[in-house]
Design a protein around this motif. Structure first.
Motif, PDB file in Angstrom:
ATOM      1  N   THR A   1     -13.137   5.741   5.700  1.00  0.00           N
ATOM      2  CA  THR A   1     -13.905   6.839   4.445  1.00  0.00           C
ATOM      3  C   THR A   1     -13.584   6.522   3.081  1.00  0.00           C
ATOM      4  OG1 THR A   1     -11.868   8.547   4.899  1.00  0.00           O
ATOM      5  CG2 THR A   1     -13.677   8.279   6.821  1.00  0.00           C
ATOM      6  N   THR A   2     -14.871   6.614   2.700  1.00  0.00           N
ATOM      7  CA  THR A   2     -14.132   7.270   1.160  1.00  0.00           C
ATOM      8  C   THR A   2     -12.650   8.232   0.142  1.00  0.00           C
ATOM      9  OG1 THR A   2     -15.923   8.593   0.805  1.00  0.00           O
ATOM     10  CG2 THR A   2     -15.691   6.586   0.187  1.00  0.00           C
ATOM     11  N   ALA A   3     -12.482   8.881   1.305  1.00  0.00           N
ATOM     12  CA  ALA A   3     -11.921   9.756   1.064  1.00  0.00           C
ATOM     13  C   ALA A   3     -10.400   9.239   1.800  1.00  0.00           C
ATOM     14  CB  ALA A   3     -12.047  11.546   2.277  1.00  0.00           C
ATOM     15  N   LEU A   4     -10.352   8.445   2.616  1.00  0.00           N
ATOM     16  CA  LEU A   4      -9.021   8.053   2.885  1.00  0.00           C
ATOM     17  C   LEU A   4      -8.958   7.080   1.666  1.00  0.00           C
ATOM     18  CD1 LEU A   4      -6.565   8.056   4.817  1.00  0.00           C
ATOM     19  CD2 LEU A   4      -8.130   5.900   6.085  1.00  0.00           C
ATOM     20  N   ALA A   5      -9.988   6.024   1.220  1.00  0.00           N
ATOM     21  CA  ALA A   5      -9.199   5.212   0.336  1.00  0.00           C
ATOM     22  C   ALA A   5      -9.474   6.207  -1.282  1.00  0.00           C
ATOM     23  CB  ALA A   5     -11.246   4.672   0.427  1.00  0.00           C
ATOM     24  N   ALA A   6     -10.132   7.347  -1.550  1.00  0.00           N
ATOM     25  CA  ALA A   6      -8.861   8.289  -2.651  1.00  0.00           C
ATOM     26  C   ALA A   6      -8.044   8.541  -2.566  1.00  0.00           C
ATOM     27  CB  ALA A   6     -10.028   8.952  -3.068  1.00  0.00           C
ATOM     28  N   LYS A   7      -7.569   8.650  -0.972  1.00  0.00           N
ATOM     29  CA  LYS A   7      -6.174   9.154  -0.942  1.00  0.00           C
ATOM     30  C   LYS A   7      -5.438   8.089  -1.277  1.00  0.00           C
ATOM     31  CE  LYS A   7      -6.767  12.947   1.988  1.00  0.00           C
ATOM     32  NZ  LYS A   7      -6.288  13.622   3.627  1.00  0.00           N
ATOM     33  N   LEU A   8      -5.537   6.651  -1.035  1.00  0.00           N
ATOM     34  CA  LEU A   8      -4.657   5.606  -0.692  1.00  0.00           C
ATOM     35  C   LEU A   8      -4.340   5.077  -1.751  1.00  0.00           C
ATOM     36  CD1 LEU A   8      -2.925   3.628   1.185  1.00  0.00           C
ATOM     37  CD2 LEU A   8      -5.563   2.181   1.569  1.00  0.00           C
ATOM     38  N   LYS A   9      -5.852   4.943  -2.734  1.00  0.00           N
ATOM     39  CA  LYS A   9      -5.690   4.811  -4.453  1.00  0.00           C
ATOM     40  C   LYS A   9      -4.436   5.563  -4.883  1.00  0.00           C
ATOM     41  CE  LYS A   9      -9.342   3.457  -6.904  1.00  0.00           C
ATOM     42  NZ  LYS A   9     -10.787   3.143  -7.189  1.00  0.00           N
ATOM     43  N   GLN A  10      -4.410   6.772  -5.216  1.00  0.00           N
ATOM     44  CA  GLN A  10      -3.027   7.229  -5.572  1.00  0.00           C
ATOM     45  C   GLN A  10      -1.720   6.608  -5.416  1.00  0.00           C
ATOM     46  OE1 GLN A  10      -3.425  11.007  -4.347  1.00  0.00           O
ATOM     47  NE2 GLN A  10      -5.377  11.973  -5.674  1.00  0.00           N
ATOM     48  N   GLN A  11      -1.983   6.425  -3.794  1.00  0.00           N
ATOM     49  CA  GLN A  11      -0.520   5.959  -3.571  1.00  0.00           C
ATOM     50  C   GLN A  11      -0.202   4.274  -3.515  1.00  0.00           C
ATOM     51  OE1 GLN A  11       2.023   7.713  -1.883  1.00  0.00           O
ATOM     52  NE2 GLN A  11       0.248   9.580  -2.105  1.00  0.00           N
ATOM     53  N   LEU A  12      -1.182   3.935  -4.683  1.00  0.00           N
ATOM     54  CA  LEU A  12      -0.935   2.315  -4.915  1.00  0.00           C
ATOM     55  C   LEU A  12       0.356   1.882  -5.283  1.00  0.00           C
ATOM     56  CD1 LEU A  12      -4.527   0.756  -4.953  1.00  0.00           C
ATOM     57  CD2 LEU A  12      -3.356   1.004  -2.941  1.00  0.00           C
ATOM     58  N   PRO A  13       0.812   2.354  -6.409  1.00  0.00           N
ATOM     59  CA  PRO A  13       1.784   2.298  -6.958  1.00  0.00           C
ATOM     60  C   PRO A  13       3.027   1.880  -5.851  1.00  0.00           C
ATOM     61  CG  PRO A  13       1.025   3.521  -8.594  1.00  0.00           C
ATOM     62  CD  PRO A  13      -0.151   3.782  -7.363  1.00  0.00           C
ATOM     63  N   LYS A  14       3.228   3.480  -4.910  1.00  0.00           N
ATOM     64  CA  LYS A  14       4.130   3.494  -4.110  1.00  0.00           C
ATOM     65  C   LYS A  14       4.063   2.771  -2.965  1.00  0.00           C
ATOM     66  CE  LYS A  14       6.203   6.262  -0.347  1.00  0.00           C
ATOM     67  NZ  LYS A  14       5.666   7.340   0.241  1.00  0.00           N
ATOM     68  N   LEU A  15       2.883   1.757  -2.706  1.00  0.00           N
ATOM     69  CA  LEU A  15       2.765   0.430  -1.789  1.00  0.00           C
ATOM     70  C   LEU A  15       3.503  -0.692  -2.381  1.00  0.00           C
ATOM     71  CD1 LEU A  15       1.422  -0.369   0.636  1.00  0.00           C
ATOM     72  CD2 LEU A  15      -0.441  -0.747   0.075  1.00  0.00           C
ATOM     73  N   GLN A  16       2.918  -0.850  -3.025  1.00  0.00           N
ATOM     74  CA  GLN A  16       2.749  -2.442  -4.122  1.00  0.00           C
ATOM     75  C   GLN A  16       4.512  -2.051  -4.543  1.00  0.00           C
ATOM     76  OE1 GLN A  16      -0.425  -1.668  -7.618  1.00  0.00           O
ATOM     77  NE2 GLN A  16       0.359  -4.296  -7.321  1.00  0.00           N
ATOM     78  N   ASP A  17       5.213  -1.683  -4.850  1.00  0.00           N
ATOM     79  CA  ASP A  17       6.242  -1.301  -5.371  1.00  0.00           C
ATOM     80  C   ASP A  17       7.342  -1.601  -4.404  1.00  0.00           C
ATOM     81  OD1 ASP A  17       8.914  -0.932  -6.815  1.00  0.00           O
ATOM     82  OD2 ASP A  17       9.215   0.853  -5.437  1.00  0.00           O
ATOM     83  N   THR A  18       6.846  -0.625  -3.189  1.00  0.00           N
ATOM     84  CA  THR A  18       7.577  -0.914  -1.626  1.00  0.00           C
ATOM     85  C   THR A  18       7.239  -2.850  -0.483  1.00  0.00           C
ATOM     86  OG1 THR A  18       7.151   1.097  -0.843  1.00  0.00           O
ATOM     87  CG2 THR A  18       7.918   0.058   1.123  1.00  0.00           C
ATOM     88  N   LEU A  19       6.894  -3.397  -0.904  1.00  0.00           N
ATOM     89  CA  LEU A  19       5.922  -4.105  -0.494  1.00  0.00           C
ATOM     90  C   LEU A  19       6.640  -5.403  -1.313  1.00  0.00           C
ATOM     91  CD1 LEU A  19       2.753  -4.142   0.031  1.00  0.00           C
ATOM     92  CD2 LEU A  19       4.761  -3.979   1.603  1.00  0.00           C
TER      93      LEU A  19
END
Length: 161
Positions: free
Chosen positions: A72-90
């Motif tokens: 869903t686009t709603a989940l995409a919008a939420k994940l977009k906000q978390q991308l810095p955390k995701l990239q840092d963790t990875l």
């Protein structure tokens, strides 16, 4: 889909069966390292953002670009906000992710739907509809309704649902 022990057990068994199949076939066995790498990346992403990655899948990871599928686009919008955390963790786990792209696509649920059963009307109801069709005022506005009710009554009496 809620995850419980039976879902996890089924997924593990399916993964083992798939891995065994790949190992038995020479051409497919060559794909196994890439598949295992993607599985590790999916696991690392899910551990970083567990609530979101229940619904997300990795479509590709090439040249440092991670492509994720979301329903869903709603989940995409939420994940977009978390991308810095995701990239840092990875990055801390050894993944060189330079960019993340999100792709919203509907997923098919593998559900078997029960066959719809025909509505059965008691004889008294069919008789009531028959009386209704005879008692409605014969006007141009009622003509289609009267014909539809008469046709339904005739089908029910004939046993055609």
């Amino acid at each position: 889909m809620r995850f419980n022990s039976s879902n996890i057990s089924l997924k593990r068994r399916t993964a083992v069966e798939a891995t065994d199949f790949l190992r038995r076939n020479d051409k497919m066995a060559a794909l196994l390292p890439a598949i295992e790498r993607m599985a590790r990346l999916q696991k690392d992403c899910a551990e970083c953002l567990p609530a979101m990655f229940v619904h997300c899948e990795i479509l590709a990871f090439e040249d440092g670009q991670l492509l994720l599928s979301l329903p869903t686009t709603a989940l995409a919008a939420k994940l977009k906000q978390q991308l810095p955390k995701l990239q840092d963790t990875l990055a801390r786990r050894g993944w060189q992710v330079h960019g993340v792209k999100l792709k919203v696509q509907m997923t098919k649920q593998a559900e078997i739907k029960e066959k719809m059963r025909a509505l059965e009307l008691p004889c008294a109801a069919v008789e009531a509809f028959d009386q209704l069709s005879g008692s409605l005022e014969q006007t141009p506005q009622n003509a289609a309704l009267i014909e539809a009710v008469k046709a339904m009554v005739a089908r029910r009496r004939a046993g055609g649902g």
